[in-house]
Design an enzyme around this catalytic site. Structure first.
Site: not given
Length: 192
Positions: A43, A72, A152
């Site tokens: 992402h 992910d 992230s």
């Protein structure tokens, strides 16, 4: 206990953490992995071209060479990584619940921020947390570490500086990361 328990370990890990940007987005973090690529979240590396900000502040253009949206994860190749020390992957299953861990990332654009917290466990997400079932059932490093947009793709590491996971999301107040040994196995499988 020392009040600077993670300072030395964080300093070592920080040398293998980069900032990633796709287009005009603020992006996230990435970890220089053994083998010379940057591992991050799918992402974060949503496009083929990714701008990589190296620890010295310089920018290089990278290319997404692998994505696994179901887990992910993504890998980005970029020039200039050979001079960086890759992180040391660790086994999250060997970390005891209650151990102190830390995350490094670029929350809200603040470069190389370190957050410290407590390791909970490795396992699936508890039912009823509003997470799709296939994601919920996967193994996650779970820790009470503060993450925010920009973390992230960054590392979650133990107090010795071994990266035990790649930060992915927050659920129910807990930081969730893909276990490092799973990252290694998935990445190694694409190179076989």
């Amino acid at each position: 206990m020392s009040t600077t328990f993670a300072a030395e370990a964080a300093s070592r890990v920080r040398g293998g953490v980069v900032q990633l940007r796709v287009g005009d987005t603020s992006g996230g973090a990435g970890v220089v992995w053994p083998g010379g690529v940057v591992v991050t979240n799918a992402h974060v590396a949503t496009e083929r071209r990714v701008t990589v900000r190296l620890p010295d502040g310089s920018y290089v253009e990278g290319e997404t060479v692998w994505r696994d949206p179901a887990r992910d994860l993504a890998a980005v190749a970029a020039p200039g990584l050979s001079g960086l020390l890759p992180v040391e992957p660790g086994d999250a299953d060997r970390v005891r619940p209650g151990s102190l861990v830390f995350a490094i990332g670029h929350p809200w654009g603040v470069r190389d921020a370190v957050s410290v917290g407590v390791f909970h466990r490795v396992g699936p997400i508890a039912p009823g947390m509003g997470v799709p079932e296939p994601v919920r059932r996967q193994a996650w490093v779970q820790a009470a570490v503060r993450l925010a947009p920009g973390n992230s793709g960054g590392p979650v590491a133990d107090a010795d500086g071994r990266v035990i996971g790649v930060s992915a999301m927050i659920v129910g107040g807990l930081a969730l990361a893909v276990p490092a040994l799973e990252v290694e196995a998935l990445w190694r499988g694409t190179r076989a």
